[in-house]
Design a protein around this motif. Structure first.
Motif, PDB file in Angstrom:
ATOM      1  N   ALA A   9      61.226  59.541  74.769  1.00 34.82           N
ATOM      2  CA  ALA A   9      62.619  59.786  74.397  1.00 34.82           C
ATOM      3  C   ALA A   9      63.521  59.243  75.489  1.00 34.82           C
ATOM      4  CB  ALA A   9      62.862  61.281  74.200  1.00 34.82           C
ATOM      5  N   GLU A  10      64.737  58.962  75.110  1.00 32.24           N
ATOM      6  CA  GLU A  10      65.769  58.518  76.059  1.00 32.24           C
ATOM      7  C   GLU A  10      65.320  57.326  76.899  1.00 32.24           C
ATOM      8  OE1 GLU A  10      67.204  61.919  78.236  1.00 32.24           O
ATOM      9  OE2 GLU A  10      67.515  63.063  76.406  1.00 32.24           O
ATOM     10  N   GLY A  11      64.601  56.405  76.253  1.00 37.43           N
ATOM     11  CA  GLY A  11      64.219  55.172  76.927  1.00 37.43           C
ATOM     12  C   GLY A  11      63.035  55.257  77.862  1.00 37.43           C
ATOM     13  N   ALA A  12      62.311  56.368  77.843  1.00 35.87           N
ATOM     14  CA  ALA A  12      61.166  56.516  78.740  1.00 35.87           C
ATOM     15  C   ALA A  12      59.977  57.113  77.995  1.00 35.87           C
ATOM     16  CB  ALA A  12      61.525  57.418  79.917  1.00 35.87           C
ATOM     17  N   ALA A  13      58.798  56.636  78.329  1.00 40.19           N
ATOM     18  CA  ALA A  13      57.579  57.203  77.760  1.00 40.19           C
ATOM     19  C   ALA A  13      57.373  58.607  78.297  1.00 40.19           C
ATOM     20  CB  ALA A  13      56.385  56.326  78.121  1.00 40.19           C
ATOM     21  N   ASP A  14      56.786  59.466  77.464  1.00 42.28           N
ATOM     22  CA  ASP A  14      56.508  60.820  77.945  1.00 42.28           C
ATOM     23  C   ASP A  14      55.231  60.836  78.793  1.00 42.28           C
ATOM     24  OD1 ASP A  14      54.430  60.788  76.047  1.00 42.28           O
ATOM     25  OD2 ASP A  14      55.577  61.963  74.609  1.00 42.28           O
ATOM     26  N   GLU A  15      55.073  61.884  79.550  1.00 38.36           N
ATOM     27  CA  GLU A  15      53.952  61.985  80.496  1.00 38.36           C
ATOM     28  C   GLU A  15      52.585  61.906  79.820  1.00 38.36           C
ATOM     29  OE1 GLU A  15      52.239  61.847  84.125  1.00 38.36           O
ATOM     30  OE2 GLU A  15      54.366  61.694  83.689  1.00 38.36           O
ATOM     31  N   PRO A  16      52.363  62.593  78.679  1.00 37.49           N
ATOM     32  CA  PRO A  16      51.051  62.465  78.034  1.00 37.49           C
ATOM     33  C   PRO A  16      50.725  61.021  77.633  1.00 37.49           C
ATOM     34  CG  PRO A  16      52.179  64.390  77.187  1.00 37.49           C
ATOM     35  CD  PRO A  16      53.181  63.627  78.024  1.00 37.49           C
ATOM     36  N   SER A  17      51.726  60.247  77.220  1.00 34.66           N
ATOM     37  CA  SER A  17      51.489  58.849  76.865  1.00 34.66           C
ATOM     38  C   SER A  17      51.094  58.031  78.081  1.00 34.66           C
ATOM     39  CB  SER A  17      52.740  58.244  76.220  1.00 34.66           C
ATOM     40  OG  SER A  17      53.009  58.854  74.983  1.00 34.66           O
ATOM     41  N   LEU A  18      51.771  58.250  79.198  1.00 32.84           N
ATOM     42  CA  LEU A  18      51.427  57.538  80.430  1.00 32.84           C
ATOM     43  C   LEU A  18      50.024  57.930  80.896  1.00 32.84           C
ATOM     44  CD1 LEU A  18      54.836  57.695  82.326  1.00 32.84           C
ATOM     45  CD2 LEU A  18      53.914  55.840  80.906  1.00 32.84           C
ATOM     46  N   GLN A  19      49.677  59.193  80.726  1.00 35.50           N
ATOM     47  CA  GLN A  19      48.332  59.648  81.084  1.00 35.50           C
ATOM     48  C   GLN A  19      47.288  58.997  80.178  1.00 35.50           C
ATOM     49  OE1 GLN A  19      48.493  63.934  80.983  1.00 35.50           O
ATOM     50  NE2 GLN A  19      49.745  64.055  82.825  1.00 35.50           N
ATOM     51  N   ALA A  20      47.618  58.823  78.894  1.00 36.37           N
ATOM     52  CA  ALA A  20      46.684  58.170  77.969  1.00 36.37           C
ATOM     53  C   ALA A  20      46.448  56.713  78.364  1.00 36.37           C
ATOM     54  CB  ALA A  20      47.220  58.257  76.539  1.00 36.37           C
ATOM     55  N   LEU A  21      47.494  56.016  78.792  1.00 35.72           N
ATOM     56  CA  LEU A  21      47.328  54.643  79.269  1.00 35.72           C
ATOM     57  C   LEU A  21      46.426  54.601  80.497  1.00 35.72           C
ATOM     58  CD1 LEU A  21      50.973  53.316  78.871  1.00 35.72           C
ATOM     59  CD2 LEU A  21      48.963  52.476  77.632  1.00 35.72           C
ATOM     60  N   THR A  22      46.662  55.499  81.420  1.00 40.12           N
ATOM     61  CA  THR A  22      45.847  55.572  82.638  1.00 40.12           C
ATOM     62  C   THR A  22      44.398  55.912  82.301  1.00 40.12           C
ATOM     63  OG1 THR A  22      47.745  56.230  83.959  1.00 40.12           O
ATOM     64  CG2 THR A  22      45.585  56.738  84.868  1.00 40.12           C
TER      65      THR A  22
END
Length: 91
Positions: free
Chosen positions: A11-24
Motif C-alpha cells: 500500500a501507499e507505494g511500498a511492498a508490505d513486510e510479508p511480501s519482502l520476506q517472501a522474496l527473501t
C-alpha cells in the motif's frame, strides 16, 4: 534455470513486510542461481514494483488498473495465471 514467482502486496507505494520476506525466502530457498520474479496487482502496483529489484526480484510483472482497486479474487487469479504462463515461457 530455477524460477520462482512471488505475489507481492502493499500500500501507499511500498511492498508490505510479508511480501519482502517472501522474496527473501524464495531467494534463500532456491539459491543464487535462481531467478526470482514478482507479480504486483492493483492500483499503485507500479510504484510498489519500483523497489522490488533491491529485494531480489529480477523481473516484476505489473497489473495496474482502477478496476483492481478492490480485492477481486477471480481477476487476481486470471492475472496470476497469465504471469505463470509468462514465467513458464522463459525456459
Amino acid at each position: 534455470m530455477t524460477r520462482a514467482l512471488v505475489l507481492v502486496t502493499g500500500a501507499e507505494g511500498a511492498a508490505d513486510e510479508p511480501s519482502l520476506q517472501a522474496l527473501t525466502f524464495a531467494r534463500s530457498l532456491l539459491g543464487g542461481g535462481a531467478t526470482i520474479e514478482a507479480v504486483v496487482i492493483g492500483v499503485g502496483a507500479g510504484a510498489i514494483a519500483g523497489g522490488l529489484g533491491a529485494h531480489g526480484a529480477a523481473t516484476v510483472h505489473v497489473a495496474e488498473d482502477a478496476r483492481l482497486a478492490a480485492y477481486a479474487p477471480d481477476a487476481w487469479a486470471r492475472i496470476d495465471r497469465k504471469s505463470t504462463r509468462l514465467n513458464s515461457s522463459h525456459g
